[in-house]
Scaffold this motif. Sequence first.
Motif, short mmCIF file in Angstrom:
data_model
loop_
_atom_site.label_atom_id
_atom_site.label_comp_id
_atom_site.label_asym_id
_atom_site.label_seq_id
_atom_site.Cartn_x
_atom_site.Cartn_y
_atom_site.Cartn_z
N ALA A 108 1.60 -0.93 9.11
CA ALA A 108 0.47 -0.01 9.12
C ALA A 108 -0.47 -0.36 10.26
O ALA A 108 -0.81 -1.51 10.47
CB ALA A 108 -0.28 -0.08 7.78
N MET A 123 4.35 2.10 9.45
CA MET A 123 5.12 2.18 8.22
C MET A 123 6.41 2.99 8.39
O MET A 123 6.82 3.72 7.49
CB MET A 123 4.28 2.77 7.07
CG MET A 123 3.19 1.82 6.61
SD MET A 123 2.51 2.27 5.01
CE MET A 123 1.50 0.84 4.66
N ARG A 186 -0.15 12.84 7.00
CA ARG A 186 0.93 12.69 6.02
C ARG A 186 0.45 13.08 4.62
O ARG A 186 0.86 12.50 3.62
CB ARG A 186 1.49 11.26 6.02
CG ARG A 186 1.88 10.75 7.40
CD ARG A 186 2.38 9.32 7.40
NE ARG A 186 2.51 8.82 8.77
CZ ARG A 186 2.93 7.60 9.09
NH1 ARG A 186 3.28 6.75 8.13
NH2 ARG A 186 3.01 7.22 10.34
N SER A 187 -0.42 14.07 4.58
CA SER A 187 -1.04 14.46 3.30
C SER A 187 -1.02 15.95 3.05
O SER A 187 -1.64 16.42 2.08
CB SER A 187 -2.50 13.96 3.24
OG SER A 187 -2.56 12.57 3.36
N LEU A 203 10.08 3.39 3.27
CA LEU A 203 9.21 2.59 2.40
C LEU A 203 10.04 1.92 1.31
O LEU A 203 9.82 0.75 0.96
CB LEU A 203 8.14 3.49 1.77
CG LEU A 203 7.23 4.25 2.73
CD1 LEU A 203 6.30 5.18 1.96
CD2 LEU A 203 6.43 3.31 3.61
N GLU A 222 0.89 2.93 -0.34
CA GLU A 222 1.29 4.16 0.34
C GLU A 222 2.19 5.01 -0.56
O GLU A 222 2.05 6.25 -0.61
CB GLU A 222 2.02 3.81 1.64
CG GLU A 222 2.56 5.00 2.40
CD GLU A 222 1.50 5.95 2.94
OE1 GLU A 222 1.86 6.96 3.57
OE2 GLU A 222 0.29 5.70 2.72
N ARG A 225 -0.01 6.69 -3.01
CA ARG A 225 -0.73 7.81 -2.39
C ARG A 225 0.17 9.03 -2.26
O ARG A 225 -0.24 10.16 -2.56
CB ARG A 225 -1.24 7.38 -1.01
CG ARG A 225 -2.12 8.42 -0.32
CD ARG A 225 -2.38 8.07 1.13
NE ARG A 225 -1.18 8.18 1.94
CZ ARG A 225 -0.73 9.33 2.45
NH1 ARG A 225 -1.37 10.46 2.22
NH2 ARG A 225 0.36 9.35 3.18
#
Length: 803
Positions: A108, A123, A186-187, A203, A222, A225
């Motif tokens: 990150a 990441m 990324r949301s 991940l 992450e 999230r």
Amino acid sequence: MSLLVLVGIAYYFRRRAKRRRAAIHSVDRAANFAEAIEAGPSTSILANDEPLRFPPQGTKASLKAHDEGVKAWIFQRGYSGPEAEIIPLSATRERTSGKTRNSPWLAAGESVSIGPVNIAGGMIYVGTSLAKRGDAYGDENCLIDPRLPVAKGGDRFGQSMGYWPSYSQISPEARRSYLEWLAGSRSDPDTYIGYVFLYFYGLERRLMLEEGCEDANAVVAEVERLLRVYGSNGSFNRYATELLTVRKFWKSPPGIGDLPEVEGNGFEVPTAVKVALGVRVRDGREIEPDLLLRYAASHPETRVRTPAKRAAALHRALFIAEATRRYPNGIRISAGRFKPIKMEYRACSGSFSLDIPAFGAIPDVTGRAEPITTARAIFESCSDQLDEYSRALGRSPGLEPSLASVAKLPAGLRRAAAGALPTCPLTQFDIFAAARTPMPLADVATAAGVDLGANSGKGKLRELAQLLTAFGLGNTADPSFAVRAATSEDQVILFPLSDPVAAEPTAAYRSAQLSLMLGMLVGHADSHFHELEKKVLLSGIQSSSALSVDEKSRLSAEIEIHERYPNRLDEWVKKLKDIDGNAKEAVATELVAVAAADGTLHPAEIKKLETLFKRMGLDEGKLYMRLHDGAQGRRGDGDDELEMVIEPGGNSQGAPIPPEPDKRSATRIDLTRLNSIRSETRVTAQALAEIFTEEEAEAISLPLAPEIPTMPDDDDLYEGLERRYVALLTELRSQAEWPAADLEAIVRAAGLMPGAAVERINDWALDRYDELLIEGSDPFEISIHLLPVEKAAHSQTMESVQA
């Protein structure tokens, strides 16, 4: 001999495959060398910061010639169409520390530029090689190889993506969209989920295969999230939740009181729920209601219907209350022979699987009939109790609860749910009911959410009364009890009820109501209703053993409203003319008894009696005859003679002037004497039931508001198909064709047998659509046109409806 031939053939093909993989690997290295030589010796860093070993200068020409063939091969492997524009790529990595790192993992905060796209979040894995576990020649799906072409335009909706995406295999347009998503926040919840999965693969690998990595906590955060943003996708929710669960149990033993926050995945009971149940059975402790609920809700064979989803919090409250009532000390499962929980992590990417060591022998109780049978029975019962509320909520704009929808809840939940409404109308009603303060009927209806319209008919008044009754409140405008239909301008009094169930008036209530109204008619005859008269009437109501508690409350409220608005008593006078012959005589006797019960007649009372007799069509002579008979009866009983009071300035023909009465006296009604008279004239109650209630207007069927279309639940759309197959079908509908290997992997990941699963789904489709849903063999073809509308299409429909 034949065995040796078979062994020889197998050996030949194995060697051939090995040579082919080696050739492909050498081509990749040759391309690497060629690009580096063309760039010159000053550029020696690719995405993994590994310096290249250059061949002798004499080989440059031959490598350059070979490079053309390599580039053509790469172009053919990743190019998706002749119109795509390809950007030649290189990768530049910004380090957070001063030393070169050999791992392709970017932590990150580390950034990398791949062509024109700068990715600052880290990441991710960027490099030319990242071997799969147990495969020396294949690279991980998540590896971003900077040598692969990327188009100038993207594939935002992932139309070119496969089910198990791999960066090396997706189209240049898809690579462009994926890299741009990585470069952003990324949301974006509207992102094609395949890009999120491709990121998740990295991940997942970092957490599970690189034990001891220093940024494990950041990676876990992450994943959590991503779960918050993209958890509405059932497949992603299942894989992300399972990763977090396995990671947790891998690093620390399960806690004694752990309650897993997980949802059902449609394939199997989540590992976290299995472990929580097993720990309690192993330790001989009870299974608490909350865990029992989570077990029932997440079991693949439980049908989670719309009420349990639309009103999850209320469903939970009902479940816990019912489970606690049945099992105050929780459910205990006796120790016995159980298979231990086998914890195996199957990677979402499909590139590896791991056996996770369990902490001791934790029994797996999910294969037993109990406690799932009991849990599911309670679960279904609670869903049934919420059915009416769920339907009412479905007709509310925006699925926002109202007092009308809350009134459909089970009685034990109504008041708490009503208290959570934004305007809190029930609190206002309770204040007015406690003080017996009149309210305009229009205000009551508005606060309750009932539209009375220009002319409030009995249907609307009954709807309002039933709504208030559901919360334990009565009102004096209830058409089932009132003598006339109220208007929106009328004042009403609210009062508490002990039973929140709509009731009809009994014969005892009607009889008492008649006596009450007649007594008030006489009491108001002198234009003043004394407090003593009111107390006498109230005491008579409370002393009656034939009336229920709620009937007494309703009659008391009737006294209150008629005391404030005595003109409403005229409605009772109007009804007297409709009484039949026998009933008229009974009512006439009742009226005289009320007037003479206190031993004193006021001229206004006699005048009122004359009016009432005339209204019933009875001769005045019958009135004075009854008054005379009443006086004779009093003498016979040893009472004083019936007295008549004449006001100053007045006169009465043929009547003696009696002594002036005590100024402290008021009209006193002897209800004991009145009741003894009424017991001889029971026909009065029948008269009231027939006359003093207006004929019920013909019921008008008002159309219910249409239920606002919402996203249909899978359980409703796929009714008749077991939940585990519903989850599988939800996965398969994402594309029209499936390679046999991919379909088999998905089915086996769900714990099913491919052949049996296809057969079961097709049997269901034949019953429902008279067509096969899954056809072919390799590839398998999915008849998507048979299936209900997908969520995206439904969302567009909703937007058009709202517009």
